[in-house]
Design an enzyme around this catalytic site. Structure first.
Site, PDB file in Angstrom:
ATOM      1  N   HIS A  80      -5.027   3.379  -2.626  1.00  0.00           N
ATOM      2  CA  HIS A  80      -4.669   2.491  -1.391  1.00  0.00           C
ATOM      3  C   HIS A  80      -3.836   1.292  -1.456  1.00  0.00           C
ATOM      4  O   HIS A  80      -3.121   1.076  -0.701  1.00  0.00           O
ATOM      5  CB  HIS A  80      -6.228   2.281  -0.668  1.00  0.00           C
ATOM      6  CG  HIS A  80      -6.178   1.093   0.576  1.00  0.00           C
ATOM      7  ND1 HIS A  80      -5.813   1.825   1.778  1.00  0.00           N
ATOM      8  CD2 HIS A  80      -6.153   0.005   0.304  1.00  0.00           C
ATOM      9  CE1 HIS A  80      -5.915   0.365   2.513  1.00  0.00           C
ATOM     10  NE2 HIS A  80      -6.089  -0.606   1.633  1.00  0.00           N
ATOM     11  N   HIS A  97       0.839  -1.071   0.065  1.00  0.00           N
ATOM     12  CA  HIS A  97       0.060  -0.015   0.078  1.00  0.00           C
ATOM     13  C   HIS A  97       0.752   1.179   0.007  1.00  0.00           C
ATOM     14  O   HIS A  97       1.186   1.745   1.036  1.00  0.00           O
ATOM     15  CB  HIS A  97      -1.018   0.009   1.331  1.00  0.00           C
ATOM     16  CG  HIS A  97      -1.658  -1.107   1.357  1.00  0.00           C
ATOM     17  ND1 HIS A  97      -2.805  -1.674   0.921  1.00  0.00           N
ATOM     18  CD2 HIS A  97      -1.343  -2.647   2.319  1.00  0.00           C
ATOM     19  CE1 HIS A  97      -3.213  -2.733   1.322  1.00  0.00           C
ATOM     20  NE2 HIS A  97      -2.525  -3.326   2.000  1.00  0.00           N
ATOM     21  N   ARG A 139     -17.231 -21.700  37.771  1.00  0.00           N
ATOM     22  CA  ARG A 139     -17.982 -20.834  38.869  1.00  0.00           C
ATOM     23  C   ARG A 139     -18.377 -21.713  40.081  1.00  0.00           C
ATOM     24  O   ARG A 139     -18.369 -21.151  41.020  1.00  0.00           O
ATOM     25  CB  ARG A 139     -19.146 -20.340  38.056  1.00  0.00           C
ATOM     26  CG  ARG A 139     -20.114 -19.441  38.707  1.00  0.00           C
ATOM     27  CD  ARG A 139     -21.208 -19.198  38.380  1.00  0.00           C
ATOM     28  NE  ARG A 139     -22.250 -20.312  38.715  1.00  0.00           N
ATOM     29  CZ  ARG A 139     -23.205 -20.253  39.533  1.00  0.00           C
ATOM     30  NH1 ARG A 139     -23.423 -18.986  40.396  1.00  0.00           N
ATOM     31  NH2 ARG A 139     -24.029 -21.154  39.928  1.00  0.00           N
ATOM     32  N   HIS A 174      -1.284  -1.772   7.415  1.00  0.00           N
ATOM     33  CA  HIS A 174      -1.159  -1.664   5.856  1.00  0.00           C
ATOM     34  C   HIS A 174      -0.253  -0.474   5.241  1.00  0.00           C
ATOM     35  O   HIS A 174       0.454  -0.748   4.365  1.00  0.00           O
ATOM     36  CB  HIS A 174      -2.253  -1.687   5.067  1.00  0.00           C
ATOM     37  CG  HIS A 174      -3.189  -0.353   5.494  1.00  0.00           C
ATOM     38  ND1 HIS A 174      -3.980  -0.163   6.510  1.00  0.00           N
ATOM     39  CD2 HIS A 174      -3.222   0.832   4.858  1.00  0.00           C
ATOM     40  CE1 HIS A 174      -4.449   0.980   6.350  1.00  0.00           C
ATOM     41  NE2 HIS A 174      -4.005   1.826   5.262  1.00  0.00           N
ATOM     42  N   ASP A 212     -28.046 -19.253  33.906  1.00  0.00           N
ATOM     43  CA  ASP A 212     -27.547 -18.197  33.187  1.00  0.00           C
ATOM     44  C   ASP A 212     -27.836 -18.600  31.634  1.00  0.00           C
ATOM     45  O   ASP A 212     -28.295 -17.890  30.645  1.00  0.00           O
ATOM     46  CB  ASP A 212     -26.282 -17.721  33.126  1.00  0.00           C
ATOM     47  CG  ASP A 212     -26.153 -16.665  34.413  1.00  0.00           C
ATOM     48  OD1 ASP A 212     -27.263 -16.057  34.660  1.00  0.00           O
ATOM     49  OD2 ASP A 212     -25.237 -16.188  34.862  1.00  0.00           O
ATOM     50  N   GLU A 263     -14.404  -5.720  26.766  1.00  0.00           N
ATOM     51  CA  GLU A 263     -13.440  -6.876  26.910  1.00  0.00           C
ATOM     52  C   GLU A 263     -12.411  -6.737  25.794  1.00  0.00           C
ATOM     53  O   GLU A 263     -11.232  -7.112  25.764  1.00  0.00           O
ATOM     54  CB  GLU A 263     -14.309  -8.171  26.185  1.00  0.00           C
ATOM     55  CG  GLU A 263     -15.188  -8.479  27.613  1.00  0.00           C
ATOM     56  CD  GLU A 263     -16.569  -7.900  27.424  1.00  0.00           C
ATOM     57  OE1 GLU A 263     -16.776  -7.085  26.484  1.00  0.00           O
ATOM     58  OE2 GLU A 263     -17.218  -8.217  28.556  1.00  0.00           O
ATOM     59  N   SER A 272     -17.089 -11.539  40.095  1.00  0.00           N
ATOM     60  CA  SER A 272     -17.317 -12.753  39.631  1.00  0.00           C
ATOM     61  C   SER A 272     -16.104 -13.612  39.145  1.00  0.00           C
ATOM     62  O   SER A 272     -15.952 -14.898  39.598  1.00  0.00           O
ATOM     63  CB  SER A 272     -18.389 -12.838  38.530  1.00  0.00           C
ATOM     64  OG  SER A 272     -19.257 -11.995  38.845  1.00  0.00           O
ATOM     65  N   HIS A 291     -24.608 -17.886  28.116  1.00  0.00           N
ATOM     66  CA  HIS A 291     -23.282 -17.541  29.304  1.00  0.00           C
ATOM     67  C   HIS A 291     -22.656 -18.867  29.186  1.00  0.00           C
ATOM     68  O   HIS A 291     -21.801 -19.166  29.951  1.00  0.00           O
ATOM     69  CB  HIS A 291     -23.922 -17.208  30.526  1.00  0.00           C
ATOM     70  CG  HIS A 291     -24.193 -15.858  30.570  1.00  0.00           C
ATOM     71  ND1 HIS A 291     -25.134 -15.079  29.569  1.00  0.00           N
ATOM     72  CD2 HIS A 291     -24.075 -14.833  31.037  1.00  0.00           C
ATOM     73  CE1 HIS A 291     -25.153 -13.761  29.788  1.00  0.00           C
ATOM     74  NE2 HIS A 291     -24.449 -13.570  30.966  1.00  0.00           N
ATOM     75  N   ASN A 301      -8.127  10.723   5.589  1.00  0.00           N
ATOM     76  CA  ASN A 301      -8.386  10.997   4.117  1.00  0.00           C
ATOM     77  C   ASN A 301      -9.620  10.581   3.221  1.00  0.00           C
ATOM     78  O   ASN A 301      -9.569  10.565   2.006  1.00  0.00           O
ATOM     79  CB  ASN A 301      -6.949  10.369   3.272  1.00  0.00           C
ATOM     80  CG  ASN A 301      -7.155   8.740   3.762  1.00  0.00           C
ATOM     81  OD1 ASN A 301      -8.480   8.164   4.090  1.00  0.00           O
ATOM     82  ND2 ASN A 301      -6.111   7.993   3.589  1.00  0.00           N
TER      83      ASN A 301
END
Ligand SMILES: Cc1ncc(C[n+]2csc(CCOP(=O)(O)OP(=O)(O)O)c2C)c(N)n1
Ligand SMILES: [Mg+2]
Length: 692
Positions: free
Chosen positions: A283, A36, A543, A76, A492, A435, A406, A496, A208
């Site tokens: 590009h 690129h 758990r 890139h 759950d 996350e 938890s 889950h 751009n």
């Protein structure tokens, strides 16, 4: 820092250097027939200005811990970075940090762009090219990594700096693109950076207006500047990417800002100076001979010259970087030497951190858990173990995506503290419900020498798969803690209950996944994860309570270090049946084993917490654990079956999950899906019968 900085070099030299970067990018992409060129051409003035006039990085010592970091998030555009490293004359270091006597990127290396095992791969790769601070290419990741680097700098400064002894005060610069800005992970990370007021962080957004499919207007119409103001960033604007004076003023303004990260929106024209400038064509394609000649003419460049670095350009560039940075680096070394006598304990800590070693006695408080049929959840054991280690390993820090209560990953000992805006010495990170950014931020922290951990439920590891994969590619020791590891989460329900996550993570090369069977295996899992300086690890925790296995009766948990081990065996003679299990299913396998033993079956239980560690053992060990002559095998795991066939073989069977689980109390789920002693015994009997 004055806002109107005098330009140290003549305009002529500047232009010459900028056009050198541009033409090197064009020539390298052309020679490789892929890559690129357009973005390096447009961003050359920015790269040149930042590196020659601001970046603090000694080309002789590119591993100086207090150097400024430069992250090319739009990987890139790698030729921009390679050209900068080349012209800056960065010296190459090997993986142990020793100088090789070679340049990090020579002119010949530029000619090998995108070739097998070159120093100039298609996207920048950490560990392959000295001067590349992080592997980038998946858009958005570099942005989020940079937040981790900025966090690391703040923590290192708060932890180590003392009056008159400043060891950490570096900045983190990022170049990013429209694609980076469209990706969610950069938004998560920017939101966190704004909240934490990371004033040492500066992103340049190459505005751009073009991506692969064409104008950004096809899919992107928000005002990025407003969005970042909303995140609490200081937002600046450079209207012309060729205006190096305004770029310099923006960088100076960033350096004066003490209460927010800075976004510099840089309006640019991709492929600047070429006949295809401003089009999507610039590009991604090599430009072709004719376009290249026309472009070189427009730069006042000899149109037939290739890989031309005019005399004086590299020397000038290197001198500018070196003259500013070398004295800073040397002063830093003096400070560090003085620091050693004034603060010997901290200095020892710093040495360990910089050498990627653990401090002496790091595992001296490791708990040993007594046998207990009721036992405890491995997440609870994990929390105790993590705290026992972290007390003695200051650079071990991290947190969860809003699930520390938890995942049990909160550091609770005196002085652990929270990492918060304006209070950067704390070790409990609050990543928020982010996350994806959490994983990438943790990687950024690891790149700066810390030992980060990042925690959530196993099912949400899907939200952070890209950074887990990149941690493996980069060989970073990031520790991912995933609790709620199976249908064991019970009520759950399917959303889950992780099913395919174990198989998905096991498929990532270079990543260790450890699913401990009880509290003592959990301690061993953390021990194994901490001992790895160049490999990420996922620790998978339950758990629900798991019996703490009686190790006076069964084999020691230290067997975990070999990935799989014989936990229980036939009293006499070779086994005729092998039960393989991980995590919560190991106790189930043991119970089935006891029943079968009573019934006269010579059975063996193999606890198999980590396939990848097991695969690294010598074949003799592996065959001792899983003798090829014992084909009657049953694997038990509360997850999808993918991969277990490798260990149970064509004659074996699997007690695993077929669908997505269900919402119900755990005991009902275990009955429904066959995770009972009766069922495991029944399946084992079936396998043995088939064989007789
Ligand atoms: C996560 C991710 N998705 C898709 C791609 C493929 N890709 C490479 S560059 C690019 C977009 C290019 O546009 P932009 O980010 O604005 O960069 P520019 O071409 O303007 O330099 C895409 C979609 C990628 N590298 N990473
Ligand atoms: Mg773009």
């Amino acid at each position: 820092m004055p806002t109107d900085l005098p330009d140290p070099a003549s305009r002529c030299t500047n232009e010459l250097a900028i056009n050198t970067i541009r033409t090197l990018a064009m020539d390298a992409v052309e020679k490789a027939s892929s890559g690129h060129p357009g973005t390096p051409m447009a961003m050359a003035p920015l790269g040149y200005t930042l590196w020659s006039r601001f970046l603090r990085c000694d080309p002789d010592r590119p591993d100086w811990p207090n150097r400024d970091r430069f992250v090319l998030s739009d990987g890139h555009a790698s030729m921009l970075l390679y050209a900068l490293i080349h012209l800056a004359g960065i010296s190459e270091l090997d993986r142990q940090g020793r100088p090789t006597g070679e340049p990090a990127v020579s002119l010949d290396d530029l000619k090998q762009f995108r070739r097998l095992f070159s120093r100039t791969p298609g996207h920048p790769e950490y560990g392959v090219t000295t001067g590349v601070e992080v592997t980038t290419g998946p858009l958005g990741q570099g942005c989020a990594n940079s937040v981790g680097m900025a966090i690391a700098e703040r923590w290192l400064a708060a932890h180590f700096n003392r009056d008159g002894a400043v060891l950490f005060d570096h900045d983190v610069y990022v170049l990013c693109s429209d694609g980076d800005m469209m990706e969610g992970v950069s938004s998560e990370a920017a939101s966190l950076a704004g909240h934490l007021k990371l004033a040492n962080l500066c992103w340049f957004y190459d505005n751009n207006h073009i991506t692969i499919e064409g104008a950004t207007a096809l899919a992107f119409s928000e005002t990025v500047a407003d969005r970042f103001r909303g995140y609490g960033w200081n937002v600046l604007h450079v209207e012309d990417a060729n205006d190096t004076a305004t770029i310099a003023r923006a960088i100076a303004a960033f350096q004066e800002t003490t209460d927010a990260p800075t976004l510099v929106v840089v309006d640019s024209v991709i492929g600047w100076g070429s006949p295809i400038a401003g089009t999507a064509k610039a590009h991604s394609d090599p430009m072709g001979d004719e376009v290249i000649r026309a472009t070189k003419r427009s730069y006042g460049w000899p149109q037939d010259a290739q890989f031309l670095v005019p005399e004086g350009v590299a020397e000038h560039f290197r001198a500018a970087l070196s003259q500013r940075s070398k004295p800073l680096r040397e002063a830093w070394q003096e400070t560090r030497a003085r620091y050693g006598s004034e603060f010997p304990d901290l200095a020892r800590e710093l040495d360990a951190l910089l050498e990627h070693k653990l401090p002496d006695g790091w595992d001296k408080d490791m708990p040993i858990f007594p046998a207990d049929p009721k036992g405890m959840a491995s997440r609870d054991a994990g929390g105790q173990v993590l705290n026992a280690i972290a007390r003695n390993v200051p650079m071990l820090l991290g947190g969860a995506a809003d699930l520390a209560p938890s995942t049990k990953t909160r550091l609770t000992f005196d002085g652990a503290g929270a990492f918060e805006q304006g209070s950067y010495a704390g070790r409990n990170m609050h990543f928020g419900v982010r996350e994806h950014a959490m994983g990438a931020v943790a990687n950024g922290m690891a790149l700066s020498g810390l030992r980060p951990f990042a925690a959530t439920f196993l099912v949400f590891s899907d939200y952070m798969r890209p950074p887990i994969r990149l941690a493996a590619i980069m060989a970073l020791p990031t520790i991912f803690v995933f609790s709620h590891d199976s249908i064991g989460v019970g009520e759950d329900g399917p959303t889950h209950q992780p099913i395919e996550q174990l198989a998905g993570l096991r498929a990532i090369p270079g990543l260790d996944l450890i699913r401990p069977a009880d509290a003592n295996e959990t301690a061993e899992a953390w021990r194994a994860a901490m001992a790895e300086a160049d490999r990420p690890c996922c620790i998978i925790l339950s758990r629900q309570a798991l019996p703490t296995i009686d190790r006076s009766h069964y084999a020691a948990a230290s067997g975990l270090a070999r990935g799989a081990y014989v936990l229980a065996d036939a009293a006499e003679g070779a086994p005729e049946l092998i039960l393989l299990a991980t995590g919560s299913e190991v106790s189930l396998a043991l119970a089935a084993h006891e029943r079968l033993t009573q019934e006269g079956v010579r059975s063996r239980v193999v606890s198999m917490p980590s396939w990848s560690i097991f695969e690294r053992q010598p074949v003799g060990y592996r065959e001792a654990v899983l003798p090829p002559l014992v084909p009657a095998r049953v694997a038990v795991e509360q997850a999808g079956p993918l991969g277990w066939d490798r260990y149970v073989g064509p004659e074996g069977a699997m007690v695993t999950m077929k669908g997505f689980g269900a919402s119900a109390p755990l005991a009902d789920l275990q009955r429904e899906f066959g995770f009972t002693v009766d069922n495991v015994v029944r399946v084992a009997r079936g396998v043995m019968e088939k064989m007789s």
